[in-house]
Write an enzyme that holds these catalytic residues in place. Structure first.
Site, short mmCIF file in Angstrom:
data_model
loop_
_atom_site.label_atom_id
_atom_site.label_comp_id
_atom_site.label_asym_id
_atom_site.label_seq_id
_atom_site.Cartn_x
_atom_site.Cartn_y
_atom_site.Cartn_z
N HIS A 194 6.88 0.93 -1.82
CA HIS A 194 6.73 0.47 -3.20
C HIS A 194 7.96 0.80 -4.03
O HIS A 194 8.38 0.03 -4.89
CB HIS A 194 5.47 1.10 -3.82
CG HIS A 194 5.08 0.54 -5.13
ND1 HIS A 194 3.96 0.94 -5.80
CD2 HIS A 194 5.66 -0.40 -5.93
CE1 HIS A 194 3.86 0.28 -6.95
NE2 HIS A 194 4.89 -0.52 -7.05
N ALA A 243 0.81 -1.21 0.00
CA ALA A 243 0.00 0.00 0.00
C ALA A 243 0.85 1.27 0.00
O ALA A 243 0.46 2.28 -0.58
CB ALA A 243 -0.91 0.00 1.22
N CYS A 244 1.99 1.21 0.64
CA CYS A 244 2.80 2.39 0.91
C CYS A 244 3.63 2.81 -0.30
O CYS A 244 4.40 2.01 -0.83
CB CYS A 244 3.72 2.10 2.09
SG CYS A 244 4.98 3.34 2.39
N PRO A 245 3.53 4.06 -0.76
CA PRO A 245 4.31 4.48 -1.93
C PRO A 245 5.81 4.50 -1.67
O PRO A 245 6.60 4.25 -2.58
CB PRO A 245 3.79 5.89 -2.21
CG PRO A 245 3.25 6.37 -0.90
CD PRO A 245 2.69 5.16 -0.23
N TRP A 246 6.21 4.78 -0.43
CA TRP A 246 7.63 4.81 -0.09
C TRP A 246 8.21 3.39 -0.15
O TRP A 246 9.29 3.17 -0.71
CB TRP A 246 7.84 5.40 1.30
CG TRP A 246 7.00 6.60 1.58
CD1 TRP A 246 5.84 6.64 2.31
CD2 TRP A 246 7.20 7.95 1.12
NE1 TRP A 246 5.33 7.91 2.35
CE2 TRP A 246 6.14 8.74 1.63
CE3 TRP A 246 8.19 8.56 0.35
CZ2 TRP A 246 6.04 10.11 1.39
CZ3 TRP A 246 8.09 9.92 0.10
CH2 TRP A 246 7.03 10.68 0.61
#
Length: 323
Positions: free
Chosen positions: A58, A53-56
């Site tokens: 990802h 879920a987390c863009p960082w």
């Protein structure tokens, strides 16, 4: 105490003035062969903990995949649902896409922080790059982990990947400059908009966010990627934010002045172009992305109802730059 004041206290991510200010990461070591380095490149010594879920997080999964480090760096994936104790581990049967902690069978990501430092009193964030030999956290800052993955393990890779760099020396100054303003106004700007607890803080950050998206659109009107015609870490760092923009940030974080699909044709072209690169789409788990934001942020979305739309279809044919 007024009702308004009481309500604002539940928004623990915001400061007293309503502004969201992200705290810096704590573990900032690197992996290298330099003399005196505690953390040296070795195959199967390190393990990556992420959230889909987390863009960082990802970002780190994406570079791990692009560089072909799957057999060198292990992987665990937390559940999309974040509760009072933070990121939790689940089985793939309970939550498809999750990978439990194969090293310690931890219940929560926080357990790893306390294993690394029993006195730890910071945030329990992902990604976490873990050293199995010394049983500690190497780094929990995504921007630094992707640079570690970019070159630290090249000796173990075949020629077609060890020669690939997403931080080429001749472009580093330009990449760093682009990263700086994109981080402040877009990567973190969506959070500064969505987690703001005053109208003024929200409006200030949201307007700044869209000015920067307009700036990105102009760059991508003239160039294939953010730094000329070369795919770099600047693209990787922004891309994980952009794929979340329409399905999450546009509605959930009230970033709704414009949308990527309808108002930014060159950002959309660029987003699709990167999605269709080898080994990229496998890193995108839109179900985790949407369920995390809409179900974990109960102060913003108390019903936990998750919207149906996934944003633009990134598998569609790529349209050339719009002038």
């Amino acid at each position: 105490m007024s009702t308004q004041s009481t309500d604002k206290n539940i928004y623990k991510w915001a400061s007293g003035d309503g502004e969201f200010r992200r705290k810096p990461s704590t573990f900032r070591n690197t992996i290298s062969k330099e003399e005196g380095s505690l953390f040296t490149p070795e195959k199967d010594r390190y393990h990556l903990y992420i959230s889909h879920a987390c863009p960082w997080a990802h970002r780190t999964l994406l570079v791990r995949s692009l560089k072909g480090l799957q057999d060198i760096i292990g992987l665990s994936v937390v559940d999309y649902l974040m509760g009072p104790k933070g990121w939790k581990f689940s089985t793939s049967e309970a939550t498809p896409g999750c990978i439990p902690d194969s090293l310690y069978n931890s219940e929560y990501a926080r357990d790893l922080y306390f294993k690394a430092n029993p006195e730890y009193d910071g945030r329990f964030t992902v990604p976490i790059l873990w050293d199995k030999k010394l049983e500690t956290i190497v780094n929990n800052e995504s921007s630094e982990i992707i640079r570690i993955f970019n070159e630290a393990f090249d000796e173990f890779l075949p020629d077609h990947t060890n020669r690939v760099t997403y931080y080429p020396e001749n472009l580093r100054k330009d990449i760093d400059q682009v990263n700086e303003w994109i981080y402040e106004t877009i990567n973190n700007g969506v959070y500064k908009s969505g987690f703001a607890t005053t109208q003024q803080a929200y409006e200030t950050n949201c307007v700044t966010l869209f000015k920067s998206l307009d700036r990105v659109e102009k760059i991508l009107t003239e160039h294939e990627f953010l730094v000329g015609e070369t795919f770099t870490e600047a693209d990787i760092r922004l891309w994980t934010t952009i794929i979340r923009f329409d399905p999450v940030y546009h509605g959930h974080f009230k970033c709704n002045i414009k949308s990527i699909e309808k108002d930014y044709p060159n950002i959309l072209r660029w987003t699709r172009q990167i999605y269709q690169l080898p080994h990229v789409k496998e890193t995108v788990h839109m179900d985790h992305i949407k369920k995390h934001y809409y179900m974990s942020h109960v102060n913003i979305n108390p019903t936990q109802v998750v919207p149906l739309g996934n944003g633009p279809d990134l598998a569609n044919p790529i349209i050339k730059k719009s002038l």
